[in-house]
Design a protein around this motif. Structure first.
Motif, PDB file in Angstrom:
ATOM      1  N   GLN A 206       0.841  -1.195   0.000  1.00 49.70           N
ATOM      2  CA  GLN A 206       0.000   0.000   0.000  1.00 49.70           C
ATOM      3  C   GLN A 206       0.874   1.241   0.000  1.00 49.70           C
ATOM      4  O   GLN A 206       1.642   1.454   0.920  1.00 49.70           O
ATOM      5  CB  GLN A 206      -0.899   0.020   1.242  1.00 49.70           C
TER       6      GLN A 206
ATOM      7  N   GLN B  93      -0.593   4.349  -0.654  1.00 46.94           N
ATOM      8  CA  GLN B  93      -1.495   5.489  -0.479  1.00 46.94           C
ATOM      9  C   GLN B  93      -1.391   5.988   0.966  1.00 46.94           C
ATOM     10  O   GLN B  93      -1.327   5.201   1.902  1.00 46.94           O
ATOM     11  CB  GLN B  93      -2.942   5.081  -0.783  1.00 46.94           C
ATOM     12  N   LEU B  94      -1.410   7.304   1.134  1.00 48.60           N
ATOM     13  CA  LEU B  94      -1.393   7.871   2.477  1.00 48.60           C
ATOM     14  C   LEU B  94      -2.740   7.636   3.130  1.00 48.60           C
ATOM     15  O   LEU B  94      -3.788   7.694   2.494  1.00 48.60           O
ATOM     16  CB  LEU B  94      -1.098   9.368   2.423  1.00 48.60           C
ATOM     17  N   GLU B  95      -2.726   7.381   4.399  1.00 41.13           N
ATOM     18  CA  GLU B  95      -3.949   7.120   5.147  1.00 41.13           C
ATOM     19  C   GLU B  95      -4.806   8.387   5.211  1.00 41.13           C
ATOM     20  O   GLU B  95      -4.288   9.506   5.299  1.00 41.13           O
ATOM     21  CB  GLU B  95      -3.613   6.630   6.551  1.00 41.13           C
ATOM     22  N   THR B  96      -6.089   8.204   5.214  1.00 38.30           N
ATOM     23  CA  THR B  96      -7.035   9.322   5.252  1.00 38.30           C
ATOM     24  C   THR B  96      -6.838  10.164   6.508  1.00 38.30           C
ATOM     25  O   THR B  96      -6.845  11.397   6.452  1.00 38.30           O
ATOM     26  CB  THR B  96      -8.482   8.790   5.203  1.00 38.30           C
ATOM     27  N   GLU B  97      -6.626   9.515   7.629  1.00 37.69           N
ATOM     28  CA  GLU B  97      -6.444  10.246   8.899  1.00 37.69           C
ATOM     29  C   GLU B  97      -5.221  11.153   8.841  1.00 37.69           C
ATOM     30  O   GLU B  97      -5.258  12.300   9.281  1.00 37.69           O
ATOM     31  CB  GLU B  97      -6.292   9.230  10.034  1.00 37.69           C
ATOM     32  N   LEU B  98      -4.128  10.664   8.277  1.00 37.78           N
ATOM     33  CA  LEU B  98      -2.911  11.463   8.138  1.00 37.78           C
ATOM     34  C   LEU B  98      -3.166  12.666   7.252  1.00 37.78           C
ATOM     35  O   LEU B  98      -2.734  13.785   7.569  1.00 37.78           O
ATOM     36  CB  LEU B  98      -1.779  10.606   7.574  1.00 37.78           C
TER      37      LEU B  98
ATOM     38  N   LYS C 160      -5.258  15.277   9.141  1.00 40.59           N
ATOM     39  CA  LYS C 160      -4.436  15.963  10.134  1.00 40.59           C
ATOM     40  C   LYS C 160      -3.535  16.998   9.459  1.00 40.59           C
ATOM     41  O   LYS C 160      -3.417  18.128   9.922  1.00 40.59           O
ATOM     42  CB  LYS C 160      -3.583  14.934  10.897  1.00 40.59           C
TER      43      LYS C 160
END
Length: 135
Positions: free
Chosen positions: A120, A122-127, A130
């Motif tokens: 993976q 892709q950057l995490e949605t939470e990151l 933020k």
């Protein structure tokens, strides 16, 4: 008179047959030499050991490598595919065949192989939330 005419026609046809036989023999010899040259070129070579390009394709989720094959450029694609399947792919496991094409730059066939590597990227949605909330 007719017998002489028929004899002349037969003689002319015999000469044509001899000429065609000689032409066939020379063409057969030329083709055997060409096949021998291809065989000598392939024996002991085939795949250049180091890949010329390697990377990761995020869309496909694969790690790929590209090799230059030491095969004649004028070899029919069916023969190239047979050689790849029967002589090379086993040594490249766990990679599988993806594609092959001819390169004038490398003066040879380029073979691309790949193996699944679902990493993976892709950057995490939470990151992301933020990061954008701070800016």
């Amino acid at each position: 008179m007719q017998d002489e005419l028929k004899s002349a026609e037969v003689l002319e046809l015999e000469q044509k047959v001899l000429l065609l036989e000689k032409k066939l023999q020379s063409e057969t010899k030329r083709l055997r030499e060409a096949v021998g040259a291809w065989r000598r070129k392939f024996e002991g070579r085939g795949l250049r050991k180091d890949s010329i390009r390697e990377g990761y394709n995020a869309e496909r989720g694969t790690h790929y490598k590209v090799f230059v094959l030491d095969l004649p450029g004028n070899l029919e694609i069916e023969f190239v595919l047979d050689i790849i399947k029967n002589e090379m792919l086993e040594d490249l496991y766990p990679f599988t065949f993806r594609k092959v094409d001819f390169s004038r730059r490398y003066k040879g066939w380029l073979m691309e192989v790949e193996r699944t590597l679902n990493k993976q990227m892709q950057l995490e949605t939470e990151l992301l939330m933020k990061y954008y909330s701070q800016n």
